[in-house]
Design a protein around this motif. Structure first.
Motif, PDB file in Angstrom:
ATOM      1  N   PRO A  98       0.928  -1.428   0.566  1.00  0.00           N
ATOM      2  CA  PRO A  98       0.403  -0.042   0.451  1.00  0.00           C
ATOM      3  C   PRO A  98       0.795   1.324   0.132  1.00  0.00           C
ATOM      4  O   PRO A  98      -0.356   2.334  -0.221  1.00  0.00           O
ATOM      5  CB  PRO A  98      -1.001  -0.483   1.218  1.00  0.00           C
ATOM      6  CG  PRO A  98       0.262  -0.717   2.206  1.00  0.00           C
ATOM      7  CD  PRO A  98       0.542  -2.019   0.737  1.00  0.00           C
TER       8      PRO A  98
ATOM      9  N   HIS B 181       0.550   0.881  -5.881  1.00  0.00           N
ATOM     10  CA  HIS B 181      -1.192  -0.071  -5.242  1.00  0.00           C
ATOM     11  C   HIS B 181      -2.422   0.150  -6.046  1.00  0.00           C
ATOM     12  O   HIS B 181      -2.880   1.419  -5.921  1.00  0.00           O
ATOM     13  CB  HIS B 181      -0.537  -0.208  -3.554  1.00  0.00           C
ATOM     14  CG  HIS B 181      -1.657  -1.128  -3.302  1.00  0.00           C
ATOM     15  ND1 HIS B 181      -2.685  -1.343  -2.820  1.00  0.00           N
ATOM     16  CD2 HIS B 181      -1.168  -2.732  -2.778  1.00  0.00           C
ATOM     17  CE1 HIS B 181      -2.778  -1.932  -2.155  1.00  0.00           C
ATOM     18  NE2 HIS B 181      -2.222  -2.817  -1.922  1.00  0.00           N
ATOM     19  N   PRO B 182      -3.437  -0.887  -6.234  1.00  0.00           N
ATOM     20  CA  PRO B 182      -5.042  -0.321  -6.614  1.00  0.00           C
ATOM     21  C   PRO B 182      -5.370   0.674  -5.365  1.00  0.00           C
ATOM     22  O   PRO B 182      -5.717   1.887  -6.056  1.00  0.00           O
ATOM     23  CB  PRO B 182      -5.223  -1.253  -6.069  1.00  0.00           C
ATOM     24  CG  PRO B 182      -4.638  -2.646  -7.178  1.00  0.00           C
ATOM     25  CD  PRO B 182      -3.098  -2.098  -5.856  1.00  0.00           C
ATOM     26  N   GLN B 183      -5.435   0.466  -4.400  1.00  0.00           N
ATOM     27  CA  GLN B 183      -5.480   1.428  -2.873  1.00  0.00           C
ATOM     28  C   GLN B 183      -4.659   2.127  -2.606  1.00  0.00           C
ATOM     29  O   GLN B 183      -5.229   2.770  -1.382  1.00  0.00           O
ATOM     30  CB  GLN B 183      -6.261   0.086  -2.203  1.00  0.00           C
ATOM     31  CG  GLN B 183      -7.346  -0.024  -2.648  1.00  0.00           C
ATOM     32  CD  GLN B 183      -7.709  -1.127  -2.905  1.00  0.00           C
ATOM     33  OE1 GLN B 183      -6.558  -2.117  -2.858  1.00  0.00           O
ATOM     34  NE2 GLN B 183      -8.325  -1.614  -4.072  1.00  0.00           N
ATOM     35  N   TYR B 184      -3.497   2.339  -3.384  1.00  0.00           N
ATOM     36  CA  TYR B 184      -2.801   3.514  -2.629  1.00  0.00           C
ATOM     37  C   TYR B 184      -3.072   4.521  -2.077  1.00  0.00           C
ATOM     38  O   TYR B 184      -2.953   5.434  -1.262  1.00  0.00           O
ATOM     39  CB  TYR B 184      -1.042   3.979  -3.772  1.00  0.00           C
ATOM     40  CG  TYR B 184      -0.759   5.187  -3.122  1.00  0.00           C
ATOM     41  CD1 TYR B 184       0.569   4.791  -2.998  1.00  0.00           C
ATOM     42  CD2 TYR B 184      -0.890   6.060  -4.262  1.00  0.00           C
ATOM     43  CE1 TYR B 184       1.259   5.221  -2.029  1.00  0.00           C
ATOM     44  CE2 TYR B 184      -0.022   7.217  -3.507  1.00  0.00           C
ATOM     45  CZ  TYR B 184       1.213   6.605  -2.935  1.00  0.00           C
ATOM     46  OH  TYR B 184       2.665   7.598  -2.572  1.00  0.00           O
ATOM     47  N   GLU B 185      -3.703   5.278  -3.191  1.00  0.00           N
ATOM     48  CA  GLU B 185      -4.957   6.810  -2.751  1.00  0.00           C
ATOM     49  C   GLU B 185      -5.738   7.161  -1.588  1.00  0.00           C
ATOM     50  O   GLU B 185      -5.370   7.479  -0.137  1.00  0.00           O
ATOM     51  CB  GLU B 185      -5.222   7.679  -3.735  1.00  0.00           C
ATOM     52  CG  GLU B 185      -4.112   8.274  -4.525  1.00  0.00           C
ATOM     53  CD  GLU B 185      -3.540   9.737  -4.379  1.00  0.00           C
ATOM     54  OE1 GLU B 185      -4.300  10.454  -3.930  1.00  0.00           O
ATOM     55  OE2 GLU B 185      -2.418   9.371  -4.576  1.00  0.00           O
ATOM     56  N   LEU B 186      -6.264   5.914  -1.412  1.00  0.00           N
ATOM     57  CA  LEU B 186      -7.467   5.780   0.161  1.00  0.00           C
ATOM     58  C   LEU B 186      -6.429   5.615   0.861  1.00  0.00           C
ATOM     59  O   LEU B 186      -7.262   5.701   2.019  1.00  0.00           O
ATOM     60  CB  LEU B 186      -8.321   3.913  -1.022  1.00  0.00           C
ATOM     61  CG  LEU B 186      -9.338   4.020   0.662  1.00  0.00           C
ATOM     62  CD1 LEU B 186      -9.954   4.197   0.627  1.00  0.00           C
ATOM     63  CD2 LEU B 186      -9.705   2.584  -0.221  1.00  0.00           C
ATOM     64  N   SER B 187      -5.362   4.375   0.905  1.00  0.00           N
ATOM     65  CA  SER B 187      -4.641   4.205   2.219  1.00  0.00           C
ATOM     66  C   SER B 187      -3.911   5.715   2.945  1.00  0.00           C
ATOM     67  O   SER B 187      -3.989   5.844   3.736  1.00  0.00           O
ATOM     68  CB  SER B 187      -3.553   3.400   1.465  1.00  0.00           C
ATOM     69  OG  SER B 187      -2.778   3.075   2.544  1.00  0.00           O
ATOM     70  N   LYS B 188      -3.430   6.655   1.512  1.00  0.00           N
ATOM     71  CA  LYS B 188      -3.172   8.015   2.119  1.00  0.00           C
ATOM     72  C   LYS B 188      -4.211   8.423   2.653  1.00  0.00           C
ATOM     73  O   LYS B 188      -3.624   9.014   3.806  1.00  0.00           O
ATOM     74  CB  LYS B 188      -2.875   8.558   0.931  1.00  0.00           C
ATOM     75  CG  LYS B 188      -1.037   8.168   0.398  1.00  0.00           C
ATOM     76  CD  LYS B 188      -0.415   8.372  -0.822  1.00  0.00           C
ATOM     77  CE  LYS B 188      -1.314  10.708  -1.600  1.00  0.00           C
ATOM     78  NZ  LYS B 188      -0.275  10.652  -2.325  1.00  0.00           N
ATOM     79  N   ARG B 189      -5.048   8.357   2.674  1.00  0.00           N
ATOM     80  CA  ARG B 189      -6.248   9.249   2.865  1.00  0.00           C
ATOM     81  C   ARG B 189      -6.773   8.722   4.605  1.00  0.00           C
ATOM     82  O   ARG B 189      -7.018   9.348   5.031  1.00  0.00           O
ATOM     83  CB  ARG B 189      -7.812   9.259   2.314  1.00  0.00           C
ATOM     84  CG  ARG B 189      -7.137  10.631   1.059  1.00  0.00           C
ATOM     85  CD  ARG B 189      -8.855  10.624   0.270  1.00  0.00           C
ATOM     86  NE  ARG B 189     -10.074   9.258   0.291  1.00  0.00           N
ATOM     87  CZ  ARG B 189      -9.885   8.683  -0.425  1.00  0.00           C
ATOM     88  NH1 ARG B 189      -9.047   9.299  -2.157  1.00  0.00           N
ATOM     89  NH2 ARG B 189     -10.365   7.523  -1.061  1.00  0.00           N
ATOM     90  N   GLN B 190      -6.963   7.487   4.336  1.00  0.00           N
ATOM     91  CA  GLN B 190      -7.529   7.065   5.591  1.00  0.00           C
ATOM     92  C   GLN B 190      -6.659   6.083   6.559  1.00  0.00           C
ATOM     93  O   GLN B 190      -7.070   6.012   7.728  1.00  0.00           O
ATOM     94  CB  GLN B 190      -8.048   5.481   4.753  1.00  0.00           C
ATOM     95  CG  GLN B 190      -9.713   5.732   4.613  1.00  0.00           C
ATOM     96  CD  GLN B 190     -10.231   4.740   3.837  1.00  0.00           C
ATOM     97  OE1 GLN B 190      -9.704   3.720   4.344  1.00  0.00           O
ATOM     98  NE2 GLN B 190     -11.593   4.875   3.737  1.00  0.00           N
TER      99      GLN B 190
ATOM    100  N   HIS C  27       1.839   2.641   7.385  1.00  0.00           N
ATOM    101  CA  HIS C  27       1.339   0.721   7.308  1.00  0.00           C
ATOM    102  C   HIS C  27       2.426  -0.455   7.522  1.00  0.00           C
ATOM    103  O   HIS C  27       3.326   0.064   8.700  1.00  0.00           O
ATOM    104  CB  HIS C  27       1.239   0.758   5.397  1.00  0.00           C
ATOM    105  CG  HIS C  27       2.525   1.030   4.887  1.00  0.00           C
ATOM    106  ND1 HIS C  27       4.160  -0.211   5.098  1.00  0.00           N
ATOM    107  CD2 HIS C  27       2.897   2.583   4.320  1.00  0.00           C
ATOM    108  CE1 HIS C  27       5.140   1.143   4.550  1.00  0.00           C
ATOM    109  NE2 HIS C  27       4.436   2.044   3.888  1.00  0.00           N
TER     110      HIS C  27
END
Length: 157
Positions: A50, A55-64, A68
């Protein structure tokens, strides 16, 4: 109603919590460095971490999240035979199904944690014989990278 920990278990948890933030920061830094190294390796086809922009959810991971763990997966260009050679030749990483400890561990989900999942469902989930999961511990990052490199050399010679 659940597990009742012993006084020693409670003491050990309490003691360990005092260094958790430091350990998590090391897991985070080391796993990202290793993921970046793997992403450049010619035998690696995909790295699922992440902290990588791929990674497919890279932006989501950064926001949430604010970071990691040290657990991530990657795929290589071989199959089951190469995965087995790769894992059996590791010297610093230990082959194990338990993840997230202070020691570095590696596993092959298709024949370990997900062996009981039907083959068609594993395929649908992307759990192939070339998917390897790593749990990066607290060892020296360069030692871990050297271990991965020598394992690739053994598996793909």
């Amino acid at each position: 109603m659940g597990v009742v920990p012993s006084p020693l278990d409670c003491y050990l948890v309490n003691r360990s919590l005092k260094t958790l933030a430091l350990r998590m920061e090391q897991h985070k830094k080391s796993s990202l460095k290793i993921a970046e190294w793997l992403a450049k390796h010619p035998k690696v086809t995909e790295v699922l971490h992440p902290g990588l922009s791929s990674h497919p959810q890279y932006e989501l991971s950064k926001r949430q999240t604010c970071g990691h763990s040290g657990v991530f997966s990657f795929r290589h260009s071989g199959g089951l035979a190469e995965s087995r050679k790769f894992l059996s030749s590791m010297k610093v990483f230990t082959l194990a199904e338990s993840l997230g400890g202070y020691e570095s561990l590696a596993e092959l989900p298709s024949v370990m944690t997900h062996a009981s999942v039907p083959a068609e469902q594993r395929k649908e989930l992307g759990i192939s014989d070339s998917l390897i999961r790593l749990s990066v511990g607290l060892e020296d990052t360069e030692d871990l990278i050297k271990d991965l490199e020598q394992a690739f050399e053994v598996a793909f010679k």
